[in-house]
Design a protein around this motif. Sequence first.
Motif, PDB file in Angstrom:
ATOM      1  N   PHE A  44     -10.934  39.492 -39.364  1.00 26.35           N
ATOM      2  CA  PHE A  44      -9.758  38.645 -39.527  1.00 26.35           C
ATOM      3  C   PHE A  44     -10.016  37.254 -38.961  1.00 26.35           C
ATOM      4  O   PHE A  44     -10.911  37.066 -38.129  1.00 26.35           O
ATOM      5  CB  PHE A  44      -8.539  39.259 -38.824  1.00 26.35           C
ATOM      6  CG  PHE A  44      -7.976  40.458 -39.528  1.00 26.35           C
ATOM      7  CD1 PHE A  44      -6.967  40.317 -40.480  1.00 26.35           C
ATOM      8  CD2 PHE A  44      -8.455  41.735 -39.254  1.00 26.35           C
ATOM      9  CE1 PHE A  44      -6.446  41.426 -41.140  1.00 26.35           C
ATOM     10  CE2 PHE A  44      -7.940  42.838 -39.903  1.00 26.35           C
ATOM     11  CZ  PHE A  44      -6.934  42.685 -40.849  1.00 26.35           C
ATOM     12  N   SER A  75       1.092  47.195 -44.050  1.00 32.25           N
ATOM     13  CA  SER A  75       0.949  45.741 -44.123  1.00 32.25           C
ATOM     14  C   SER A  75       2.302  45.122 -43.812  1.00 32.25           C
ATOM     15  O   SER A  75       3.346  45.742 -44.066  1.00 32.25           O
ATOM     16  CB  SER A  75       0.480  45.328 -45.520  1.00 32.25           C
ATOM     17  OG  SER A  75       0.356  43.923 -45.622  1.00 32.25           O
ATOM     18  N   ALA A  88       0.013  45.621 -49.918  1.00 29.34           N
ATOM     19  CA  ALA A  88       0.149  44.337 -49.240  1.00 29.34           C
ATOM     20  C   ALA A  88       1.486  43.713 -49.588  1.00 29.34           C
ATOM     21  O   ALA A  88       2.096  44.038 -50.608  1.00 29.34           O
ATOM     22  CB  ALA A  88      -0.992  43.396 -49.630  1.00 29.34           C
ATOM     23  N   ASN A 136     -11.449  40.819 -46.754  1.00 26.69           N
ATOM     24  CA  ASN A 136     -10.600  41.395 -45.712  1.00 26.69           C
ATOM     25  C   ASN A 136      -9.506  40.466 -45.190  1.00 26.69           C
ATOM     26  O   ASN A 136      -8.526  40.920 -44.626  1.00 26.69           O
ATOM     27  CB  ASN A 136     -11.452  41.860 -44.528  1.00 26.69           C
ATOM     28  CG  ASN A 136     -10.785  42.943 -43.738  1.00 26.69           C
ATOM     29  OD1 ASN A 136     -10.586  44.043 -44.243  1.00 26.69           O
ATOM     30  ND2 ASN A 136     -10.396  42.644 -42.501  1.00 26.69           N
ATOM     31  N   ASP A 137      -9.666  39.159 -45.352  1.00 28.39           N
ATOM     32  CA  ASP A 137      -8.635  38.237 -44.881  1.00 28.39           C
ATOM     33  C   ASP A 137      -8.857  36.878 -45.532  1.00 28.39           C
ATOM     34  O   ASP A 137      -9.976  36.560 -45.967  1.00 28.39           O
ATOM     35  CB  ASP A 137      -8.686  38.097 -43.350  1.00 28.39           C
ATOM     36  CG  ASP A 137      -7.403  37.520 -42.762  1.00 28.39           C
ATOM     37  OD1 ASP A 137      -6.385  37.470 -43.483  1.00 28.39           O
ATOM     38  OD2 ASP A 137      -7.415  37.116 -41.589  1.00 28.39           O
ATOM     39  N   GLN A 184      -7.024  42.413 -36.293  1.00 24.93           N
ATOM     40  CA  GLN A 184      -6.281  41.147 -36.378  1.00 24.93           C
ATOM     41  C   GLN A 184      -6.063  40.517 -35.008  1.00 24.93           C
ATOM     42  O   GLN A 184      -6.018  41.201 -33.984  1.00 24.93           O
ATOM     43  CB  GLN A 184      -4.935  41.374 -37.068  1.00 24.93           C
ATOM     44  CG  GLN A 184      -4.291  40.088 -37.561  1.00 24.93           C
ATOM     45  CD  GLN A 184      -3.085  40.348 -38.442  1.00 24.93           C
ATOM     46  OE1 GLN A 184      -2.252  41.196 -38.163  1.00 24.93           O
ATOM     47  NE2 GLN A 184      -2.991  39.603 -39.532  1.00 24.93           N
ATOM     48  N   GLU A 203      -9.508  43.101 -52.425  1.00 23.29           N
ATOM     49  CA  GLU A 203     -10.595  43.597 -51.581  1.00 23.29           C
ATOM     50  C   GLU A 203     -11.777  44.130 -52.385  1.00 23.29           C
ATOM     51  O   GLU A 203     -12.925  43.848 -52.076  1.00 23.29           O
ATOM     52  CB  GLU A 203     -10.068  44.684 -50.650  1.00 23.29           C
ATOM     53  CG  GLU A 203      -9.058  44.170 -49.644  1.00 23.29           C
ATOM     54  CD  GLU A 203      -8.532  45.259 -48.730  1.00 23.29           C
ATOM     55  OE1 GLU A 203      -8.960  46.428 -48.870  1.00 23.29           O
ATOM     56  OE2 GLU A 203      -7.697  44.946 -47.870  1.00 23.29           O
ATOM     57  N   GLY A 220      -4.999  42.772 -51.640  1.00 17.66           N
ATOM     58  CA  GLY A 220      -4.695  43.051 -50.241  1.00 17.66           C
ATOM     59  C   GLY A 220      -4.227  41.923 -49.363  1.00 17.66           C
ATOM     60  O   GLY A 220      -3.685  42.181 -48.286  1.00 17.66           O
ATOM     61  N   HIS A 221      -4.399  40.620 -49.766  1.00 13.25           N
ATOM     62  CA  HIS A 221      -4.115  39.553 -48.812  1.00 13.25           C
ATOM     63  C   HIS A 221      -3.614  38.303 -49.528  1.00 13.25           C
ATOM     64  O   HIS A 221      -4.264  37.803 -50.445  1.00 13.25           O
ATOM     65  CB  HIS A 221      -5.370  39.230 -47.997  1.00 13.25           C
ATOM     66  CG  HIS A 221      -5.986  40.444 -47.378  1.00 13.25           C
ATOM     67  ND1 HIS A 221      -5.600  40.944 -46.155  1.00 13.25           N
ATOM     68  CD2 HIS A 221      -6.948  41.300 -47.840  1.00 13.25           C
ATOM     69  CE1 HIS A 221      -6.292  42.045 -45.880  1.00 13.25           C
ATOM     70  NE2 HIS A 221      -7.121  42.279 -46.895  1.00 13.25           N
ATOM     71  N   TRP A 245       4.598  41.076 -43.251  1.00  7.76           N
ATOM     72  CA  TRP A 245       4.645  39.627 -43.420  1.00  7.76           C
ATOM     73  C   TRP A 245       5.849  39.112 -42.651  1.00  7.76           C
ATOM     74  O   TRP A 245       6.976  39.583 -42.844  1.00  7.76           O
ATOM     75  CB  TRP A 245       4.772  39.257 -44.892  1.00  7.76           C
ATOM     76  CG  TRP A 245       4.643  37.784 -45.145  1.00  7.76           C
ATOM     77  CD1 TRP A 245       5.622  36.840 -45.046  1.00  7.76           C
ATOM     78  CD2 TRP A 245       3.454  37.080 -45.522  1.00  7.76           C
ATOM     79  NE1 TRP A 245       5.131  35.595 -45.342  1.00  7.76           N
ATOM     80  CE2 TRP A 245       3.794  35.724 -45.641  1.00  7.76           C
ATOM     81  CE3 TRP A 245       2.142  37.472 -45.783  1.00  7.76           C
ATOM     82  CZ2 TRP A 245       2.868  34.745 -46.013  1.00  7.76           C
ATOM     83  CZ3 TRP A 245       1.230  36.509 -46.146  1.00  7.76           C
ATOM     84  CH2 TRP A 245       1.576  35.159 -46.259  1.00  7.76           C
TER      85      TRP A 245
END
Length: 383
Positions: A130, A272, A327, A90-91, A181, A49, A371-372, A274
Motif C-alpha cells: 500500500f 473493503s 471494492a 494492490n493499490d 495499509q 488486480e 479492486g481499487h 471508503w
Amino acid sequence: MKRYIYIFVALLSVAFAGCRNEDIIFIPEEVPTTQPEYTDVEGFYMLCEGNMNTNKSTLDWFDASEGKYYRNIYAKANPTVAKEMGDVGNDVGIYGSKMYVVVNCSNKVEVLDPHTVKKQGQINIPNCRFIKFHKGYAYVTSYAGPVSIDENYKQLGYVAKIDTATLKEVDRCIVGYQPDQLDIVGDKIYVANSGGYMVPNYENTLSVIDIATFKEERRIPIAINLGLCKADRHGVLWVVSRGDYYEVPSRLYAYDTRKDRLVKMLDIPVSSYWLDGDLLYIVSTQWSNVSMSNEVSYAIVDVNKMEVVTRNFITDGTEKLIQIPYAIGVNPITKDIYVTDAKDYISPGHLYCFGQNGVKKWDVRTGDIPGHFVFLGKNLNEH
C-alpha cells in the motif's frame, strides 16, 4: 487485496489459463455507460488486480464528462511496456502530477501521468502493498520477503520512504510482519501489521512511526490479521481485523490517536471500505461455517457517532446480482456509490453505480478482480 484466503484461486487460475481466451481482457475498449457529469470530478481510475500468477493487472478509466468507461487503458498508452501492468495491482494513488500504482508480486510501483497514463518511471520495492503520501514523500509498505505461507516466517516487513521528485528510495523503517495499509495522523505513521503469511500465528499490532526520525516508536496491540487502516478527520483510526477466516470473524476497530487507546469495536466484517466525510462505506464477503455460504453486507458507519447506520445501503434489490462484492468508492461531489463484483476471481469483474438513495444508475464489465479506486479532478485529496 484479500490475498491469503484466495491463494487457492490463484493456483486454479494457473491451471485453467490455457483454456481461456487470453486476448479478451487485453483489448482496450470504450464502453458508453451513462449521461455525462460536469463537476470538478473528471472521473476515476479502477485498478483491477488480476489473479496471482496470471500477470493480468489492468487499469480502467471512467470519464465522467463523457459518461464512458474505458477498459485496459494502460495497454494502449504504453504499447512497448513488456508484460503490461504486471502481477497483482494492490493499490493506487494520485499525488501532485503523478499517479502511483502498487503492483504487489511484480515488486514495483508504476509511476504514471494521471492524465495520459503514460509511464513516467518505476520504483522497485519487493512484495509492495500500500501507498500513502505526505509532504513530498510516498510511503510504501513492503512484506520484504517472497510470497510464502509458513507459520515460522521470520521476515519482518518495512515501510519505504520515496522522494516523489526523484522517485528514489531515501530511507526505510522496519515494522511488523507483513504490513498492509498505512495512514498518517499528525506527525505519526500508523501501519497495520497482518502476519498474514504466518497462519495461524498472525500479527496483531499497529506500528507507530515518527515521521521526523522515521523510526518505529512502538507497536499497539489491536486484533489479529490487521489489513486496512484509515484515519477520519477526528483523529480516529478505523482498523480492520480480517480474523482467521474460520473461528475468529472480521471486525472493525476504532483507535483514537488523541486518547491513545481503543475506543470502539464494531462487530461488522469488512472486506473493503471508503471514507467520505463522516460516513464509512463498507462492503464485505465473509464465509460462514454455520450457513456454509458467504454472508454479504453493504454497510455504512457514522464515524462521528461510532455506530452502524445501515447494513444494506442498496435499496433496489441489485445486491442479488452481485456475486462477490470486492471494492467500494464514493464520488466526493455527486455522492454516487460504486461497488465492484469480483465474481469468481478468474473472469472479468463488474462495476455497479448507485445513487445516494441506493438505486442502481448504471453498470459495466471491468477487468479481472476490480479492486481499487482513485478519483481524478480539481482539489481532490488522494485516497
